[in-house]
Design a protein around this motif. Structure first.
Motif, mmCIF file in Angstrom:
data_model
loop_
_atom_site.group_PDB
_atom_site.id
_atom_site.type_symbol
_atom_site.label_atom_id
_atom_site.label_comp_id
_atom_site.label_asym_id
_atom_site.label_seq_id
_atom_site.Cartn_x
_atom_site.Cartn_y
_atom_site.Cartn_z
ATOM 1 N N LEU A 92 66.350 49.233 -7.890
ATOM 2 C CA LEU A 92 64.949 48.941 -8.215
ATOM 3 C C LEU A 92 64.498 47.742 -7.406
ATOM 4 O O LEU A 92 65.266 46.830 -7.136
ATOM 5 C CB LEU A 92 64.776 48.660 -9.701
ATOM 6 C CG LEU A 92 65.172 49.796 -10.636
ATOM 7 C CD1 LEU A 92 64.765 49.455 -12.062
ATOM 8 C CD2 LEU A 92 64.549 51.116 -10.224
ATOM 9 N N ASN A 95 51.821 56.013 5.019
ATOM 10 C CA ASN A 95 51.346 56.736 3.829
ATOM 11 C C ASN A 95 50.343 57.826 4.211
ATOM 12 O O ASN A 95 50.385 58.939 3.683
ATOM 13 C CB ASN A 95 50.717 55.771 2.821
ATOM 14 C CG ASN A 95 51.767 54.903 2.146
ATOM 15 O OD1 ASN A 95 52.951 55.041 2.424
ATOM 16 N ND2 ASN A 95 51.338 54.013 1.273
ATOM 17 N N GLY A 117 59.394 58.334 -7.555
ATOM 18 C CA GLY A 117 59.519 56.963 -7.025
ATOM 19 C C GLY A 117 58.215 56.533 -6.380
ATOM 20 O O GLY A 117 58.180 56.061 -5.246
ATOM 21 N N CYS A 118 57.121 56.656 -7.134
ATOM 22 C CA CYS A 118 55.766 56.480 -6.568
ATOM 23 C C CYS A 118 55.451 55.035 -6.227
ATOM 24 O O CYS A 118 54.473 54.764 -5.517
ATOM 25 C CB CYS A 118 54.721 57.020 -7.537
ATOM 26 S SG CYS A 118 54.589 56.037 -9.068
ATOM 27 N N PRO A 127 53.833 51.563 -5.909
ATOM 28 C CA PRO A 127 52.479 51.097 -6.258
ATOM 29 C C PRO A 127 51.402 52.184 -6.195
ATOM 30 O O PRO A 127 50.212 51.869 -6.325
ATOM 31 C CB PRO A 127 52.210 49.991 -5.234
ATOM 32 C CG PRO A 127 53.159 50.210 -4.127
ATOM 33 C CD PRO A 127 54.332 50.992 -4.649
ATOM 34 N N ASP A 141 58.030 56.394 -11.741
ATOM 35 C CA ASP A 141 58.807 55.288 -11.173
ATOM 36 C C ASP A 141 59.579 54.599 -12.293
ATOM 37 O O ASP A 141 59.130 54.553 -13.444
ATOM 38 C CB ASP A 141 57.901 54.273 -10.466
ATOM 39 C CG ASP A 141 58.668 53.442 -9.430
ATOM 40 O OD1 ASP A 141 58.608 53.785 -8.225
ATOM 41 O OD2 ASP A 141 59.345 52.469 -9.827
ATOM 42 N N HIS A 171 63.462 56.678 -15.429
ATOM 43 C CA HIS A 171 64.576 56.399 -14.522
ATOM 44 C C HIS A 171 65.323 57.704 -14.255
ATOM 45 O O HIS A 171 65.920 58.278 -15.163
ATOM 46 C CB HIS A 171 65.499 55.365 -15.176
ATOM 47 C CG HIS A 171 66.470 54.757 -14.221
ATOM 48 N ND1 HIS A 171 67.085 53.560 -14.445
ATOM 49 C CD2 HIS A 171 66.932 55.169 -13.026
ATOM 50 C CE1 HIS A 171 67.890 53.275 -13.428
ATOM 51 N NE2 HIS A 171 67.806 54.242 -12.563
ATOM 52 N N LEU A 172 65.302 58.137 -13.007
ATOM 53 C CA LEU A 172 66.036 59.353 -12.629
ATOM 54 C C LEU A 172 67.514 59.021 -12.455
ATOM 55 O O LEU A 172 67.828 57.922 -12.004
ATOM 56 C CB LEU A 172 65.482 59.907 -11.308
ATOM 57 C CG LEU A 172 64.008 60.312 -11.337
ATOM 58 C CD1 LEU A 172 63.525 60.673 -9.932
ATOM 59 C CD2 LEU A 172 63.762 61.463 -12.302
ATOM 60 N N ASN A 210 58.469 59.578 -1.237
ATOM 61 C CA ASN A 210 58.543 58.770 -0.016
ATOM 62 C C ASN A 210 59.356 57.508 -0.275
ATOM 63 O O ASN A 210 59.040 56.740 -1.191
ATOM 64 C CB ASN A 210 57.120 58.376 0.445
ATOM 65 C CG ASN A 210 57.149 57.615 1.758
ATOM 66 O OD1 ASN A 210 57.842 58.019 2.693
ATOM 67 N ND2 ASN A 210 56.410 56.534 1.835
ATOM 68 N N LEU A 258 62.243 56.909 -1.556
ATOM 69 C CA LEU A 258 63.053 56.761 -2.773
ATOM 70 C C LEU A 258 64.534 56.968 -2.462
ATOM 71 O O LEU A 258 65.382 56.236 -2.981
ATOM 72 C CB LEU A 258 62.608 57.783 -3.843
ATOM 73 C CG LEU A 258 63.552 57.926 -5.044
ATOM 74 C CD1 LEU A 258 63.623 56.630 -5.856
ATOM 75 C CD2 LEU A 258 63.145 59.086 -5.943
ATOM 76 N N HIS A 282 67.217 54.313 -2.098
ATOM 77 C CA HIS A 282 67.448 53.408 -3.233
ATOM 78 C C HIS A 282 68.432 53.979 -4.258
ATOM 79 O O HIS A 282 68.896 53.246 -5.130
ATOM 80 C CB HIS A 282 66.125 53.138 -3.973
ATOM 81 C CG HIS A 282 65.246 52.164 -3.246
ATOM 82 N ND1 HIS A 282 65.406 50.805 -3.356
ATOM 83 C CD2 HIS A 282 64.216 52.345 -2.405
ATOM 84 C CE1 HIS A 282 64.498 50.188 -2.613
ATOM 85 N NE2 HIS A 282 63.772 51.107 -2.019
HETATM 86 C C1 LIG Z 1 60.589 51.737 -1.451
HETATM 87 S S1 LIG Z 1 59.789 52.072 -2.951
HETATM 88 C C2 LIG Z 1 58.748 53.426 -2.438
HETATM 89 C C3 LIG Z 1 57.472 53.506 -3.221
HETATM 90 C C4 LIG Z 1 56.476 54.560 -2.797
HETATM 91 N N1 LIG Z 1 57.020 55.901 -2.883
HETATM 92 C C5 LIG Z 1 55.943 54.295 -1.431
HETATM 93 O O1 LIG Z 1 56.052 55.155 -0.578
HETATM 94 O O2 LIG Z 1 55.377 53.214 -1.210
HETATM 95 C C6 LIG Z 1 61.032 52.881 -3.949
HETATM 96 C C7 LIG Z 1 60.644 53.063 -5.386
HETATM 97 O O3 LIG Z 1 61.622 53.869 -6.036
HETATM 98 C C8 LIG Z 1 61.766 53.404 -7.360
HETATM 99 N N2 LIG Z 1 63.074 53.860 -7.880
HETATM 100 C C9 LIG Z 1 64.300 53.486 -7.447
HETATM 101 N N3 LIG Z 1 65.261 54.129 -8.154
HETATM 102 C C10 LIG Z 1 64.622 54.946 -9.029
HETATM 103 C C11 LIG Z 1 65.083 55.878 -10.010
HETATM 104 N N4 LIG Z 1 66.390 56.100 -10.234
HETATM 105 N N5 LIG Z 1 64.146 56.554 -10.731
HETATM 106 C C12 LIG Z 1 62.821 56.357 -10.501
HETATM 107 N N6 LIG Z 1 62.343 55.487 -9.595
HETATM 108 C C13 LIG Z 1 63.225 54.787 -8.853
HETATM 109 C C14 LIG Z 1 61.629 51.901 -7.238
HETATM 110 O O4 LIG Z 1 61.266 51.300 -8.468
HETATM 111 C C15 LIG Z 1 60.552 51.762 -6.166
HETATM 112 O O5 LIG Z 1 59.267 51.625 -6.712
#
Ligand SMILES: C[S@@+](CC[C@H](N)C(=O)[O-])C[C@H]1O[C@@H](n2cnc3c(N)ncnc32)[C@H](O)[C@@H]1O
Length: 222
Positions: free
Chosen positions: A11, A30, A53-54, A56, A76, A104-105, A120, A122, A125
């Motif tokens: 995260l 984007n 993982g949207c 913002p 997210d 949380h996935l 995008n 995700l 992470h």
């Molecule tokens: C780099 S950001 C990308 C945000 C957005 N998709 C973008 O393109 O700007 C990655 C996002 O994935 C979320 N994330 C990471 N692990 C996750 C999980 N297991 N389940 C849901 N969201 C997750 C994080 O909180 C973060 O907001």
């Protein structure tokens, strides 16, 4: 021989980090993501789309604005990130067609099916990349439009630094560091190709839409 991956924290939800990310200008990648999605498919006038993982919420808002008949879910796991998405959504006036879900996935997947699934930045992470592909398999409607994009890991730390210098020369230090760490944590196209095969998703097409991204897209027909 590519450089070994260096995972980064799952995260990115420390308030300052989330705020810096939300305030950064990601309009170019984007909009590239949205243009590719709209240009790749002959989409029906209505449907349910989810953005995994949207963050913002910029891509959710761009898609909802371009697809007036569609209902969009942004999911997210970061509460601070999602609060910033809610702020952006309120400013867009699209609240009636965009739901933001804190989940949380893979433990907290929402109720499918969805006619379109996008994601995008995700994958790099996730502690286990199979989480994303399994989630797509479980949420997809019988005929689902899919588009996933993320960074491509360069061959060396020097190449990663050169990419940061080229694409984020004037960005705040916290974002330059994030970008560098993300490049080191990213998967290569070859690794993504293997992940797709393991998940039974080899029908999806893998392309390189920019010097630093790979993209997976296609229709899942079941
Ligand atoms: C780099 S950001 C990308 C945000 C957005 N998709 C973008 O393109 O700007 C990655 C996002 O994935 C979320 N994330 C990471 N692990 C996750 C999980 N297991 N389940 C849901 N969201 C997750 C994080 O909180 C973060 O907001």
């Amino acid at each position: 021989m590519s450089m070994q991956r260096t995972p980064e924290p799952e995260l990115m939800d420390a308030p300052a980090q989330a705020r810096a990310y939300a305030e950064a200008d990601f309009s170019e990648p984007n909009q590239l993501f949205v243009d590719r999605f709209l240009g790749s498919f002959d989409l029906p006038g209505a449907g349910r789309l989810i953005d995994l993982g949207c963050g913002p919420g910029d891509i959710c808002i761009r898609l909802a604005s371009a697809l007036p008949g569609w209902v969009v879910t942004g999911l997210d796991a970061g509460p601070n990130m999602l609060a910033l998405a809610a702020e952006a959504l309120a400013a867009s006036g699209l609240q009636s067609r965009v739901d933001l879900v804190l989940a949380h996935l893979p433990a907290e997947a929402p109720q499918g099916p969805f006619d379109a699934i996008v994601s995008n930045s995700l994958l790099h992470h996730l502690p286990d990349p199979a989480t994303l592909w399994q989630t797509i398999n479980s949420l997809a409607a019988a005929d689902c439009y899919v588009q996933v994009m993320d960074l491509h890991r360069p061959d060396s730390r020097e190449q990663a630094q050169a990419m940061v210098d080229e694409h984020a020369a004037d960005a705040p230090e916290v974002l330059r560091q994030d970008f560098f760490n993300s490049l080191l944590a990213a998967y290569t196209g070859t690794e993504v190709h293997e992940q797709l095969a393991q998940a039974g998703l080899s029908d999806l097409e893998l392309t390189c839409p920019s010097d630093r991204h790979w993209m997976v897209s296609g229709r899942l027909r079941r």
